[in-house]
Each structure stands twice: as C-alpha cells, then as structure tokens.
Design a protein around this motif. Sequence first.
Motif, PDB file in Angstrom:
ATOM      1  N   MET A 300      -7.774  -3.550  -1.472  1.00 25.66           N
ATOM      2  CA  MET A 300      -7.192  -2.701  -0.416  1.00 25.66           C
ATOM      3  C   MET A 300      -7.835  -3.021   0.936  1.00 25.66           C
ATOM      4  O   MET A 300      -7.141  -3.103   1.946  1.00 25.66           O
ATOM      5  N   ASP A 301      -9.151  -3.241   0.949  1.00 28.07           N
ATOM      6  CA  ASP A 301      -9.831  -3.593   2.210  1.00 28.07           C
ATOM      7  C   ASP A 301      -9.305  -4.919   2.744  1.00 28.07           C
ATOM      8  O   ASP A 301      -9.009  -5.058   3.919  1.00 28.07           O
ATOM      9  N   LEU A 302      -9.200  -5.895   1.843  1.00 28.97           N
ATOM     10  CA  LEU A 302      -8.764  -7.226   2.285  1.00 28.97           C
ATOM     11  C   LEU A 302      -7.316  -7.200   2.755  1.00 28.97           C
ATOM     12  O   LEU A 302      -6.928  -7.947   3.654  1.00 28.97           O
ATOM     13  N   MET A 303      -6.540  -6.317   2.170  1.00 25.50           N
ATOM     14  CA  MET A 303      -5.126  -6.239   2.532  1.00 25.50           C
ATOM     15  C   MET A 303      -4.959  -5.710   3.956  1.00 25.50           C
ATOM     16  O   MET A 303      -4.036  -6.080   4.655  1.00 25.50           O
ATOM     17  N   GLU A 304      -5.888  -4.841   4.356  1.00 20.04           N
ATOM     18  CA  GLU A 304      -5.842  -4.295   5.714  1.00 20.04           C
ATOM     19  C   GLU A 304      -5.859  -5.398   6.751  1.00 20.04           C
ATOM     20  O   GLU A 304      -5.355  -5.251   7.852  1.00 20.04           O
ATOM     21  N   GLU A 305      -6.466  -6.538   6.369  1.00 21.18           N
ATOM     22  CA  GLU A 305      -6.610  -7.638   7.333  1.00 21.18           C
ATOM     23  C   GLU A 305      -5.346  -8.477   7.430  1.00 21.18           C
ATOM     24  O   GLU A 305      -5.285  -9.426   8.196  1.00 21.18           O
ATOM     25  N   ILE A 306      -4.331  -8.165   6.613  1.00 20.07           N
ATOM     26  CA  ILE A 306      -3.099  -8.975   6.653  1.00 20.07           C
ATOM     27  C   ILE A 306      -2.032  -8.201   7.411  1.00 20.07           C
ATOM     28  O   ILE A 306      -1.559  -7.162   6.934  1.00 20.07           O
ATOM     29  N   PRO A 307      -1.669  -8.685   8.594  1.00 23.43           N
ATOM     30  CA  PRO A 307      -0.680  -7.940   9.394  1.00 23.43           C
ATOM     31  C   PRO A 307       0.659  -7.838   8.657  1.00 23.43           C
ATOM     32  O   PRO A 307       1.080  -8.783   7.995  1.00 23.43           O
ATOM     33  N   GLY A 308       1.268  -6.663   8.752  1.00 20.65           N
ATOM     34  CA  GLY A 308       2.607  -6.500   8.185  1.00 20.65           C
ATOM     35  C   GLY A 308       2.646  -6.052   6.745  1.00 20.65           C
ATOM     36  O   GLY A 308       3.711  -5.929   6.163  1.00 20.65           O
ATOM     37  N   PHE A 309       1.490  -5.792   6.151  1.00 16.75           N
ATOM     38  CA  PHE A 309       1.469  -5.283   4.778  1.00 16.75           C
ATOM     39  C   PHE A 309       1.218  -3.771   4.800  1.00 16.75           C
ATOM     40  O   PHE A 309       0.404  -3.287   5.582  1.00 16.75           O
ATOM     41  N   GLN A 310       1.905  -3.080   3.913  1.00 20.52           N
ATOM     42  CA  GLN A 310       1.628  -1.644   3.710  1.00 20.52           C
ATOM     43  C   GLN A 310       1.475  -1.440   2.222  1.00 20.52           C
ATOM     44  O   GLN A 310       2.264  -2.011   1.443  1.00 20.52           O
ATOM     45  N   CYS A 311       0.508  -0.624   1.822  1.00 17.34           N
ATOM     46  CA  CYS A 311       0.313  -0.471   0.379  1.00 17.34           C
ATOM     47  C   CYS A 311      -0.246   0.906   0.045  1.00 17.34           C
ATOM     48  O   CYS A 311      -1.175   1.372   0.715  1.00 17.34           O
ATOM     49  N   ASN A 312       0.322   1.558  -0.959  1.00 18.38           N
ATOM     50  CA  ASN A 312      -0.275   2.802  -1.460  1.00 18.38           C
ATOM     51  C   ASN A 312      -1.558   2.461  -2.182  1.00 18.38           C
ATOM     52  O   ASN A 312      -1.657   1.396  -2.801  1.00 18.38           O
ATOM     53  N   VAL A 313      -2.522   3.377  -2.140  1.00 21.03           N
ATOM     54  CA  VAL A 313      -3.734   3.162  -2.942  1.00 21.03           C
ATOM     55  C   VAL A 313      -3.391   3.530  -4.381  1.00 21.03           C
ATOM     56  O   VAL A 313      -3.080   4.692  -4.662  1.00 21.03           O
ATOM     57  N   ALA A 317      -4.201   1.852 -13.471  1.00 19.21           N
ATOM     58  CA  ALA A 317      -3.860   0.484 -13.878  1.00 19.21           C
ATOM     59  C   ALA A 317      -4.625  -0.524 -13.004  1.00 19.21           C
ATOM     60  O   ALA A 317      -5.609  -0.139 -12.355  1.00 19.21           O
ATOM     61  N   PHE A 318      -4.222  -1.806 -12.990  1.00 16.70           N
ATOM     62  CA  PHE A 318      -4.958  -2.746 -12.122  1.00 16.70           C
ATOM     63  C   PHE A 318      -4.019  -3.612 -11.309  1.00 16.70           C
ATOM     64  O   PHE A 318      -4.161  -4.824 -11.241  1.00 16.70           O
ATOM     65  N   TYR A 319      -3.054  -2.913 -10.681  1.00 19.76           N
ATOM     66  CA  TYR A 319      -2.089  -3.607  -9.838  1.00 19.76           C
ATOM     67  C   TYR A 319      -2.018  -2.933  -8.474  1.00 19.76           C
ATOM     68  O   TYR A 319      -2.156  -1.715  -8.376  1.00 19.76           O
ATOM     69  N   VAL A 320      -1.774  -3.763  -7.437  1.00 18.65           N
ATOM     70  CA  VAL A 320      -1.334  -3.207  -6.159  1.00 18.65           C
ATOM     71  C   VAL A 320       0.064  -3.759  -5.904  1.00 18.65           C
ATOM     72  O   VAL A 320       0.409  -4.852  -6.359  1.00 18.65           O
ATOM     73  N   PHE A 321       0.856  -2.979  -5.183  1.00 16.57           N
ATOM     74  CA  PHE A 321       2.269  -3.323  -5.012  1.00 16.57           C
ATOM     75  C   PHE A 321       2.607  -3.212  -3.526  1.00 16.57           C
ATOM     76  O   PHE A 321       3.246  -2.252  -3.090  1.00 16.57           O
ATOM     77  N   PRO A 322       2.128  -4.191  -2.735  1.00 13.06           N
ATOM     78  CA  PRO A 322       2.332  -4.074  -1.290  1.00 13.06           C
ATOM     79  C   PRO A 322       3.766  -4.349  -0.857  1.00 13.06           C
ATOM     80  O   PRO A 322       4.490  -5.108  -1.489  1.00 13.06           O
ATOM     81  N   LYS A 323       4.092  -3.716   0.263  1.00  9.81           N
ATOM     82  CA  LYS A 323       5.378  -3.897   0.918  1.00  9.81           C
ATOM     83  C   LYS A 323       5.099  -4.848   2.085  1.00  9.81           C
ATOM     84  O   LYS A 323       4.110  -4.680   2.792  1.00  9.81           O
ATOM     85  N   TYR A 324       5.956  -5.840   2.263  1.00 11.59           N
ATOM     86  CA  TYR A 324       5.731  -6.779   3.373  1.00 11.59           C
ATOM     87  C   TYR A 324       6.880  -6.679   4.374  1.00 11.59           C
ATOM     88  O   TYR A 324       7.974  -6.240   4.005  1.00 11.59           O
ATOM     89  N   ASN A 325       6.625  -7.088   5.603  1.00 16.53           N
ATOM     90  CA  ASN A 325       7.651  -6.869   6.638  1.00 16.53           C
ATOM     91  C   ASN A 325       8.357  -8.155   7.061  1.00 16.53           C
ATOM     92  O   ASN A 325       8.828  -8.254   8.178  1.00 16.53           O
ATOM     93  N   GLU A 356      12.590  -5.144  -4.321  1.00 16.48           N
ATOM     94  CA  GLU A 356      12.812  -6.084  -3.209  1.00 16.48           C
ATOM     95  C   GLU A 356      11.981  -5.654  -2.000  1.00 16.48           C
ATOM     96  O   GLU A 356      11.914  -4.459  -1.680  1.00 16.48           O
ATOM     97  N   GLY A 357      11.327  -6.643  -1.383  1.00 13.52           N
ATOM     98  CA  GLY A 357      10.481  -6.325  -0.232  1.00 13.52           C
ATOM     99  C   GLY A 357       9.033  -6.022  -0.623  1.00 13.52           C
ATOM    100  O   GLY A 357       8.211  -5.689   0.227  1.00 13.52           O
ATOM    101  N   PHE A 358       8.755  -6.155  -1.928  1.00 15.02           N
ATOM    102  CA  PHE A 358       7.396  -5.910  -2.445  1.00 15.02           C
ATOM    103  C   PHE A 358       6.960  -7.090  -3.325  1.00 15.02           C
ATOM    104  O   PHE A 358       7.793  -7.872  -3.758  1.00 15.02           O
ATOM    105  N   PHE A 359       5.696  -7.192  -3.585  1.00 12.92           N
ATOM    106  CA  PHE A 359       5.241  -8.075  -4.660  1.00 12.92           C
ATOM    107  C   PHE A 359       4.044  -7.433  -5.349  1.00 12.92           C
ATOM    108  O   PHE A 359       3.452  -6.485  -4.823  1.00 12.92           O
TER     109      PHE A 359
END
Length: 384
Positions: A300-313, A317-325, A356-359
């Motif tokens: 989650m910390d590292l994701m903050e450094e990627i512009p255009g990503f949004q992610c629920n905490v 489980a052991f997955y994150v499911f970010p939304k990209y722009n 769609e719009g997530f990975f």
Amino acid sequence: MVSRRLQEIPASGTIAISNLVSQMKSEGVDVVSFSMGEPDFVTPSNIVDACCESLRGGFTHYTPSMGIPELRKAIADSARKESGVPCDASNVLVTPCKQAIFMVALAYIDPGDEVILSDPSWVSYEACVRLAGGIPVYVPTRFEDGFVMDPAAVEAAITPRTKMIIINTPSNPTGCVMPRDSLRQIADIAMAHGIKVLSDEIYSSIVYEGEHTSIASFPGMFDNTIIVSGLSKSYAMTGWRLGWAIAPADDIKAINKLQSHSISCAVSFVQKAAVEAIEGPQDSKAAMVKEFRRRRDLVMDLMEEIPGFQCNVPKGAFYVFPKYNRDIPSAKLAEILLREGHVAVTPGTAFGPGGEGFFRISYAASEDQIREGMSRIRSVMAKL
Ligand code: GLU
C-alpha cells in the motif's frame, strides 16, 4: 472434439498467467510474479514431519472417500471452535477445495439454474457454474463500498431459477471482509427463499482488521450452507491439495457420490499431515499472517508512489486490487506489464466484467520481490 460445454469456458486466468510465468522463467527471463495467490513460505516443519512419518509408516493406500475419521473430526472441531459452525465429523468431506467447489456445482446446479455471485469474484466460480449448465448472475460491487456485496442487490437478483448464492469472505481478488451485518442479511434472504449458499472460506484465518464470520454460524443457516475451505493459504500448503466441504450430512452424502466417481479420496498421507496442521502448534500460521500484514502495508505504501492508482486497504486475504486511471483494457495492461516490465499481475476482468479498470496483485511474495515488482510497475506506468 472438445465438448461444447468446455469450448465455452476460458482456461483459468490465474493458472494461465502462472503457466506463462513458469515458461518465461525457464527461458531465463527474470519475472517478478504477483499473479498466483500462493504463499512463498515453506510448509511448517511439524506438518512435513507428520507427512513423512505417515509415508514411511506405509499409510499410502486409499482412505474412506469422505476422509479419515480423525481428520474429519479435527476439521469439524476447528470450524465449531473458530467460527461457531454447528457441525461434527459427519458434516465433513475431505477433498481439495477447488474440487469441492466443482463437485458442489455438479451436485446442485441443473441446466438453466441461476447462481448469484459477486462481481468481481474468483475466476473459477463462473467456470464451475457454467460447466454444470448453470447461469452465473453477477451482482456488481463497488470500489467505493470496499467491494462489499449489498444484500439488497442480492435480493433483487433472485428469480424463480435462483439455486445458489456464492459468498467468498475474505474475498479473492478484493481482500474485502464481509461485515457481519451484511452476511446476516444475506443469510436471512437465502433462508426466506430457500436458496443454498456456497461459502468459500479459504482465507478465513488471514484477516487483519475486523474478524471472519461464517455465514453458517447464524441460527438456522447451517442447514442452508455448504462451506468450502482448506489448508493451502493459511499453512502454505498449496501443492498438497488438501481441503474440505462442511455441510449438512445429506449434502455431504450427495457430494461424496461425486467424490467416489472422481478422485475416490484425498491423498492418504496428506490427510495425516492435515491432522497435525489443524491440531498441532499454530505459531507458524500466526507468524505468516503477521508477515502478510506487513507486506500488505508495504504494498500500500509503495502504491502511493504510483500516480493514478487508487486502492482500498484490503482487510483480509493477500491481494490488493488497485484501480488505474489509464484508458487501457486490464488484459492489455497485464500483458504490457509482463512483456515490458517483466512483472506478472492478473487482469481485473479475469474476475468478472466489473474487474475492468483494475488488476490484482498477490503480495504473498518476499519483501525484495514486492519492492522490485512495484518499482517495475511504476516504471511501466510512467510510460503509459
Ligand atoms: N486461488 C489462487 C489464485 O486466485 C490460486 C490459483 C487458482 O486457484 O485460481 O491465484
């Protein structure tokens, strides 16, 4: 001449990517894999020892198709104590968790029956429903709601053909832990309409905030529920293929018919090891969950450094499911990340149209791999 039934089903998105990663690695490509939901830890040694002892002791033959009695009892005792599920050994069938899901689909779904499931949800539910001739009915969930399945939306999706509702908490791919009250409402709806719930609880012990609730623990609901779970994720035992179904004894008998005609029984010596996993010391499991939590926070910390990503905490489980722009289909994005960044993720659409719009990133990887993989994602995204 492959059957029409199978022609309509795509191969598992998670397994397809994992196979591709293995192939690339064997060709010498340095791939960071966030694709497979598989703990990187070694199976705890007490479990391995129990397995070796069982093998050396000659426990290498068929077992009763429902599983060895001491394991069925251990599973029931644990479900009762940990999740308040009113069950005993007669309610347990030992089988790999994915096999259990497949058998439940074949045992309960007739052609044309509808099965309600969350969108997004794990890749193989839809395939199992379709293979049984059923019709998956996706209930959309929203990023803004933390992907919690809305009981009102579940009720609105019910028709006279609805046969089953599939629940998965904590969720793969979103990490959503269903709030107790939402689960209670879904239980009430299912009971009022006489609809069975398949409750996939494979991540039940990997919860960081809040607590896991089994839908089968609400009064009267056990009669309506089939729980599936297993050892893969909580004891780092993916390759051992050992899990179970817990359900009313008549349902277990029905599912056992399929077991008797398919795999006969779960692997004998692995069943002995499973008794040790469930009844032996639990400190390794607790340590793994603690480490997963640390890794979640790191991702989650590292994701903050990627512009255009949004992610629920994610709460479990052991997955994150970010939304990209970026205006790129998720399958294409996953392909670009793999081809150009040598980092494997699973496209959101593998989990249903709402993906769609997530990975999905599986962070069941080492800290070094997480740092390296997130840095590769960042460089590829900067170019898009
Ligand atoms: N359940 C894991 C995942 O989603 C393992 C692969 C699979 O069974 O789909 O990655």
